[in-house]
Design an enzyme around this catalytic site. Structure first.
Site, PDB file in Angstrom:
ATOM      1  N   TYR A  56     -10.628  -0.519  13.546  1.00 39.52           N
ATOM      2  CA  TYR A  56     -10.785   0.906  13.227  1.00 39.52           C
ATOM      3  C   TYR A  56      -9.536   1.627  13.705  1.00 39.52           C
ATOM      4  O   TYR A  56      -9.069   1.369  14.818  1.00 39.52           O
ATOM      5  CB  TYR A  56     -12.021   1.512  13.908  1.00 39.52           C
ATOM      6  CG  TYR A  56     -13.164   1.679  12.945  1.00 39.52           C
ATOM      7  CD1 TYR A  56     -13.016   2.469  11.808  1.00 39.52           C
ATOM      8  CD2 TYR A  56     -14.383   1.034  13.152  1.00 39.52           C
ATOM      9  CE1 TYR A  56     -14.047   2.605  10.905  1.00 39.52           C
ATOM     10  CE2 TYR A  56     -15.416   1.169  12.246  1.00 39.52           C
ATOM     11  CZ  TYR A  56     -15.249   1.951  11.123  1.00 39.52           C
ATOM     12  OH  TYR A  56     -16.258   2.086  10.224  1.00 39.52           O
ATOM     13  N   GLU A  58      -8.773   5.374  12.858  1.00 45.00           N
ATOM     14  CA  GLU A  58      -8.733   6.745  12.330  1.00 45.00           C
ATOM     15  C   GLU A  58      -7.525   7.483  12.881  1.00 45.00           C
ATOM     16  O   GLU A  58      -7.219   7.393  14.076  1.00 45.00           O
ATOM     17  CB  GLU A  58      -9.995   7.528  12.724  1.00 45.00           C
ATOM     18  CG  GLU A  58     -11.196   7.208  11.884  1.00 45.00           C
ATOM     19  CD  GLU A  58     -12.121   6.242  12.572  1.00 45.00           C
ATOM     20  OE1 GLU A  58     -11.623   5.399  13.358  1.00 45.00           O
ATOM     21  OE2 GLU A  58     -13.341   6.325  12.326  1.00 45.00           O
ATOM     22  N   ASP A 202       0.507  10.628 -11.844  1.00 49.70           N
ATOM     23  CA  ASP A 202      -0.329   9.478 -11.494  1.00 49.70           C
ATOM     24  C   ASP A 202       0.277   8.264 -12.211  1.00 49.70           C
ATOM     25  O   ASP A 202       0.107   8.093 -13.419  1.00 49.70           O
ATOM     26  CB  ASP A 202      -1.772   9.734 -11.953  1.00 49.70           C
ATOM     27  CG  ASP A 202      -2.697   8.546 -11.670  1.00 49.70           C
ATOM     28  OD1 ASP A 202      -2.196   7.455 -11.372  1.00 49.70           O
ATOM     29  OD2 ASP A 202      -3.925   8.736 -11.774  1.00 49.70           O
ATOM     30  N   THR A 228      -2.166   3.518  -7.694  1.00 49.26           N
ATOM     31  CA  THR A 228      -2.905   2.387  -7.141  1.00 49.26           C
ATOM     32  C   THR A 228      -1.884   1.286  -6.884  1.00 49.26           C
ATOM     33  O   THR A 228      -0.764   1.334  -7.397  1.00 49.26           O
ATOM     34  CB  THR A 228      -3.984   1.878  -8.115  1.00 49.26           C
ATOM     35  OG1 THR A 228      -3.405   1.710  -9.396  1.00 49.26           O
ATOM     36  CG2 THR A 228      -5.150   2.837  -8.191  1.00 49.26           C
ATOM     37  N   LYS A 231      -2.262  -2.774  -9.765  1.00 49.69           N
ATOM     38  CA  LYS A 231      -2.043  -2.988 -11.201  1.00 49.69           C
ATOM     39  C   LYS A 231      -0.676  -3.664 -11.389  1.00 49.69           C
ATOM     40  O   LYS A 231      -0.485  -4.772 -10.880  1.00 49.69           O
ATOM     41  CB  LYS A 231      -2.164  -1.647 -11.936  1.00 49.69           C
ATOM     42  CG  LYS A 231      -3.572  -1.022 -11.811  1.00 49.69           C
ATOM     43  CD  LYS A 231      -3.735   0.203 -12.663  1.00 49.69           C
ATOM     44  CE  LYS A 231      -5.146   0.738 -12.660  1.00 49.69           C
ATOM     45  NZ  LYS A 231      -5.416   1.667 -11.544  1.00 49.69           N
ATOM     46  N   ARG A 237      -6.146  -4.042  -3.850  1.00 48.10           N
ATOM     47  CA  ARG A 237      -6.800  -2.848  -4.394  1.00 48.10           C
ATOM     48  C   ARG A 237      -6.687  -1.732  -3.368  1.00 48.10           C
ATOM     49  O   ARG A 237      -7.256  -1.822  -2.278  1.00 48.10           O
ATOM     50  CB  ARG A 237      -8.276  -3.116  -4.685  1.00 48.10           C
ATOM     51  CG  ARG A 237      -8.544  -4.273  -5.617  1.00 48.10           C
ATOM     52  CD  ARG A 237      -9.971  -4.274  -6.087  1.00 48.10           C
ATOM     53  NE  ARG A 237     -10.143  -3.234  -7.071  1.00 48.10           N
ATOM     54  CZ  ARG A 237      -9.829  -3.362  -8.362  1.00 48.10           C
ATOM     55  NH1 ARG A 237      -9.349  -4.509  -8.815  1.00 48.10           N
ATOM     56  NH2 ARG A 237      -9.995  -2.377  -9.192  1.00 48.10           N
TER      57      ARG A 237
HETATM   58  N1  DSN Z   1      -9.981   1.419 -14.569  1.00 40.34           N
HETATM   59  C1  DSN Z   1      -8.546   1.524 -14.621  1.00 40.34           C
HETATM   60  C2  DSN Z   1      -7.995   1.017 -15.908  1.00 40.34           C
HETATM   61  O1  DSN Z   1      -8.475  -0.002 -16.358  1.00 40.34           O
HETATM   62  O2  DSN Z   1      -7.089   1.597 -16.472  1.00 40.34           O
HETATM   63  C3  DSN Z   1      -8.065   2.862 -14.301  1.00 40.34           C
HETATM   64  O3  DSN Z   1      -8.592   3.299 -13.106  1.00 40.34           O
END
Ligand code: DSN
Length: 406
Positions: A56, A58, A202, A228, A231, A237
């Site tokens: 933890y 914080e 984004d 994110t 990807k 993640r």
């Molecule tokens: N769910 C993602 C996608 O497949 O583009 C976006 O958050």
């Protein structure tokens, strides 16, 4: 793809162990064309299951609420410094649990409830958190949406500018999840400056492409950038918020204590690994190949008679309009799944279908490029897609091709 850690989990928990073995084999046997998925490296996965999952912490490095975080501070600071260096950002917050909370943190930092935000329409390729009516941001803020023009199926920047002049948003959101073309972040920045709005980009889908130099970056122009990390960036993640130093205090406060509790330091360590991997020259070659592969897949599908939204792709994904093939996106995704080709059904701009039964499918190349596919395998995949959509059983050929990959 590496094999499952059969022994440990199966010995302790045979029921779950069996499921993990099955899933790992399934991933190896199938061709994954989901543009938002990837295959994290063994080092990223090792960091995820490291001792840091026990902690933890914080607060932020040097300002924690719990004792015992000296090393954790160094891990988080390493991830922060790597994120800043890789994206040329003034400030980085690496604590958001994923993309949706990262976007919510930015909204809560910069906006009051009811403020106006201009963002891309979900039905034209935006994201749920960009103000879709069913999402919390869509209910909490007054979202106005821009989209793509009917003729070119590319972002209508003139319409975006007109909407900005008319609605005077406090924030303009750029970025998309189902848009196959280069995004002109400079143009959107100019509009934001002209109307005195913040600009949040984004870049979740294209973060890896930006790092690899195959898509323009919204940095250092944009006030805030969210991404994110799992990807095209090929990490765990999670998510990162990058921003100008002048916004760092409000952004950090919005993440913690505003929205989140203890940061997932194992994920942050895995992010640090992924950022290190993305800083290597091999990553540039990887992202160049992602785009080449998408173009090969696009060209071959066009040759086979498929219509692609906007006529092609500049990035890692393509949207196939199946209207002329008398098959819905839902049915197409099911037929492809039966053949071992994994993709998602997707709305196309100006779709007459519904999100659950849309007219298109979305295909992407990051995961299979990681597994070693080049243009030749993607051209072959296009043929297998075509045959599977016609109802032929190509599952053996798909499995053979998938297993050739690592
Ligand atoms: N769910 C993602 C996608 O497949 O583009 C976006 O958050």
């Amino acid at each position: 793809m590496e094999t499952v850690p059969k022994n440990l989990i199966s010995q302790i928990d045979p029921e779950l162990g069996k499921l993990l073995v099955v899933e790992t084999q399934y991933q190896a046997d199938t061709i994954n064309l989901i543009p938002s998925e990837n295959v994290a490296s063994p080092a990223v996965r090792a960091a995820l299951s490291s001792a840091l999952t026990n902690k933890y912490a914080e607060g932020y490095p040097g300002k924690r609420y719990y004792a015992g975080n000296t090393t954790i501070d160094q891990v988080e600071q390493l991830a922060i410094e790597r994120a800043k260096a890789l994206f040329h950002a003034e400030h980085a917050n690496v604590q958001p649990y994923s993309g949706s909370p990262a976007n919510l943190a930015v909204y809560s930092a910069l906006l009051e409830f009811g403020d106006t935000v201009l963002a891309m329409n979900l039905a034209h390729g935006g994201h749920l958190t960009h103000g879709a009516s069913v999402s919390f941001p869509g209910k909490a803020y007054n979202f106005v949406h821009y989209g793509v023009s009917k003729e070119t199926e590319q972002i209508d920047y003139d319409e975006l500018e007109k909407l900005a002049q008319e609605h005077k948003p406090k924030l303009i959101v750029s970025g998309a999840t189902a848009y196959p073309r280069t995004i002109d972040f400079s143009r959107i920045q100019q509009v934001a400056e002209a109307v005195g709005a913040y600009h949040m980009a984004d870049i979740s889908h294209i973060a890896g492409l930006i790092v690899g130099g195959v898509h323009p970056s919204p940095l250092p122009m944009a006030d805030v950038v969210t991404t994110t990390t799992h990807k095209s960036l090929r990490g765990p993640r999670g998510a990162i918020i990058l921003c100008k130093i002048s916004l760092s205090a409000v952004i950090d406060k919005a993440v913690f204590p505003g929205l989140q509790g203890g940061p997932h330091e194992n994920t942050i360590a895995a992010m640090a690994v992924a950022l290190h991997e993305a800083a290597q020259p091999a990553f540039n070659a990887y992202t160049t190949q992602i785009v080449r592969n998408a173009q090969a897949l696009a060209d071959e599908l066009i040759t086979l008679g498929y219509r692609l939204v906007s006529g092609g792709t500049d990035n890692h994904l393509l949207l196939v309009d199946l209207t002329d093939h008398q098959i819905s996106g839902k049915e197409a995704a099911l037929r492809l799944e039966a053949a071992g080709i994994i993709c998602n059904k997707n709305m196309i701009p100006y779709d007459t279908g519904t999100p659950f039964n849309p007219s298109g499918i979305r295909l992407g190349t990051p995961a299979m490029t990681t597994r070693g596919f080049t243009e030749a395998e993607f051209r072959q995949t296009a043929h297998l897609i075509d045959l599977a959509l016609q109802g032929q059983d190509v599952s053996a050929e798909v499995r053979q091709l998938a297993l050739l990959a690592c």
